[in-house]
Design an enzyme around this catalytic site. Structure first.
Site, mmCIF file in Angstrom:
data_model
loop_
_atom_site.group_PDB
_atom_site.id
_atom_site.type_symbol
_atom_site.label_atom_id
_atom_site.label_comp_id
_atom_site.label_asym_id
_atom_site.label_seq_id
_atom_site.Cartn_x
_atom_site.Cartn_y
_atom_site.Cartn_z
ATOM 1 N N ARG A 96 72.142 -13.833 46.861
ATOM 2 C CA ARG A 96 73.584 -13.560 46.897
ATOM 3 C C ARG A 96 74.206 -14.100 48.180
ATOM 4 O O ARG A 96 75.334 -14.581 48.190
ATOM 5 C CB ARG A 96 73.831 -12.048 46.774
ATOM 6 N N LYS A 126 67.577 0.898 47.762
ATOM 7 C CA LYS A 126 66.710 1.156 48.924
ATOM 8 C C LYS A 126 66.690 2.643 49.252
ATOM 9 O O LYS A 126 65.649 3.194 49.630
ATOM 10 C CB LYS A 126 67.202 0.340 50.132
ATOM 11 N N HIS A 151 72.819 7.148 55.123
ATOM 12 C CA HIS A 151 72.934 5.694 55.185
ATOM 13 C C HIS A 151 74.296 5.324 55.737
ATOM 14 O O HIS A 151 75.318 5.842 55.294
ATOM 15 C CB HIS A 151 72.771 5.070 53.802
ATOM 16 N N SER A 180 72.508 -2.504 45.471
ATOM 17 C CA SER A 180 71.630 -2.988 46.538
ATOM 18 C C SER A 180 71.339 -1.858 47.548
ATOM 19 O O SER A 180 70.184 -1.557 47.863
ATOM 20 C CB SER A 180 72.300 -4.173 47.232
ATOM 21 N N ASP A 226 65.570 -6.189 45.437
ATOM 22 C CA ASP A 226 66.827 -6.264 46.189
ATOM 23 C C ASP A 226 66.712 -7.295 47.307
ATOM 24 O O ASP A 226 67.651 -8.043 47.569
ATOM 25 C CB ASP A 226 67.204 -4.894 46.769
HETATM 26 N N1 URA Z 1 74.130 -4.151 52.538
HETATM 27 C C1 URA Z 1 73.157 -4.155 51.596
HETATM 28 O O1 URA Z 1 72.077 -3.619 51.812
HETATM 29 N N2 URA Z 1 73.413 -4.765 50.426
HETATM 30 C C2 URA Z 1 74.579 -5.365 50.124
HETATM 31 O O2 URA Z 1 74.729 -5.881 49.034
HETATM 32 C C3 URA Z 1 75.571 -5.367 51.116
HETATM 33 C C4 URA Z 1 75.325 -4.744 52.316
#
Ligand code: URA
Length: 432
Positions: free
Chosen positions: A169, A188, A83, A184, A162
């Protein structure tokens, strides 16, 4: 029975929440029984009061469990994901996914689209005619198993908690909060199913985290959360104070990725890819990082990584003729040579500004609904540390429409700082 009012009050006073309270919140907000105002109050309280690592790991697991979870258990320890926290010119997935697969790893990966100055792997792959980013779960598994690499877009049912919370957010000024960011991102990744995960935490003017200290804090939180949830996780902090490589824009980045895979380019992009791929292989194959690094260099040198790239793209319907002959990739009708107005060392590139310039040319999206131009983008001819003369070409701007050039040129030039002395070189990889 929990009450959201009590949970918000508890966090407002800085007390840790229990597993039951966190799961009640995630479930209730996802299914709509908890309203936005209570969820936003809790997020703000978390911003001010923080979360322990244990709370963050529970929040992450609860969000990962809110939708589908990809089951890659059939691959045992071989499944591995990467990631990146996003940046400009970051085409590492296109290179390291086939590289790792050519050496035995299983890279069954979901990637995102670009937004704002940050590009997205799915958009880059879609610039290859025929490439399908949406597959059935069966096809996704079959290609991952047979070829060792498969990259698709994120499905709507992956960590829906999320998705909903992030949208909230985004409009309540609660994005920049370490436990919320870590949970967050990791929710994923956990739902994506890989046993091992390498995190490329970018740091600098083109990244979400501007300083090595902030990047290290996020990396630490994500590694701990991932490990608490039973995955092998490692993080590298890499430089995004300058675009990665020289090509920015979807088809242009595919072109550059091919050049690295063919062993024609051994610059910053190549070195970051080798570092990330060798850490991925070290986790999923049990090799030392040094051993994995040697194998990666060899797989690029002897053509195995490039052969795996072609096999992967063909398996997902992509036309490999355009990779063998890169002039067949989408091309912009306008290619403008942008010249330097000053003389001196390029001391700094405000990297998000360079990403914005590429976006203005059509390579990215300002809003989710925008349609991107696969051929548009920027090819850099000079980077930080280079000495340039007035009138020298700094970059080529590629676009479908001449009218898009002035704003992009202004954004590009406004991102540059010159100096009379050669600037100190920043490390490419800060820490692991
Ligand atoms: N990228 C994400 O997937 N989540 C966040 O909270 C910030 C950046």
């Amino acid at each position: 029975m929990y009450r959201m009012y009590d949970i918000i009050t508890k966090k407002k006073h800085g007390e840790p929440l229990t597993e039951g309270e966190i799961r009640f919140f995630v479930e209730g907000y996802t299914n709509g029984t908890i309203p936005h105002e209570q969820a936003s109050a809790l997020c703000m309280a978390i911003c001010f009061r923080g979360m322990t690592m244990e709370e963050t790991a529970i929040l992450t697991d609860a969000m990962a469990s809110s939708g589908d979870r990809v089951d890659l258990s059939a691959f045992g320890d071989l499944s591995v994901d990467k990631h990146s926290t996003g940046g400009v010119g970051d085409k590492t997935t296109l290179i390291l996914a086939p590289l790792v697969a050519s050496l035995g790893g299983k890279v069954a990966k979901m990637s995102g689209r670009g937004l704002g100055h940050t590009g997205g792997t799915v958009d880059k792959l879609e610039s290859i005619p025929g490439y399908r980013t949406s597959l059935s779960p069966e096809e996704f598994f079959e290609i991952s198993n047979r070829v060792g690499v498969c990259v698709v877009g994120q499905s709507g049912v992956l960590a829906p908690a999320d998705k909903k919370l992030y949208a909230l957010r985004d409009v309540t000024a609660t994005v920049d909060c370490m436990p919320l960011i870590a949970s967050s991102i990791m929710s994923k990744k956990l739902a994506g199913g890989a046993k091992s995960i390498v995190l490329d935490v970018k740091c600098g003017s083109g990244a979400f985290m501007k300083t090595p200290e902030a990047a290290a804090e996020l990396a630490d939180a994500m590694v701990q959360v991932g490990q608490a949830c039973g995955r092998n996780v490692r993080a590298l902090i890499t430089n995004m104070d300058v675009p990665l490589g020289t090509h920015i824009g979807n088809a242009l980045e595919v072109k550059e990725a091919v050049s690295v895979l063919r062993g024609e380019q051994q610059d910053d992009l190549y070195r970051v890819c080798i570092a990330l791929a060798s850490n991925m292989l070290s986790l999923c194959m049990g090799w030392s990082v040094e051993e994995a690094e040697e194998k990666c260099i060899e797989a690029i040198r002897d053509g195995r990584a490039y052969a795996k790239f072609l096999e992967w793209i063909a398996a997902q319907g992509g036309d490999t003729a355009v990779l063998e002959d890169l002039s067949l990739l989408p091309v912009s009708p306008v290619c403008y040579a942008l010249t330097s107005k000053e003389e001196g060392y390029l001391a700094h590139m405000e990297t998000d500004g360079i990403g914005t310039a590429a976006c203005l040319l059509g390579a990215g999206r300002a809003k989710k609904e925008d349609v991107i131009d696969p051929a548009a983008g920027i090819v850099l001819c000079a980077k930080v540390g280079d000495y340039v003369k007035a009138g020298q070409t700094l970059a080529y701007l590629h676009t479908r429409d001449k009218a898009l050039l002035p704003a992009a040129e202004r954004a590009f030039l406004a991102s540059l700082t010159y100096s009379s002395a050669k600037p100190a070189e920043l490390p490419l990889i800060f820490t692991r």
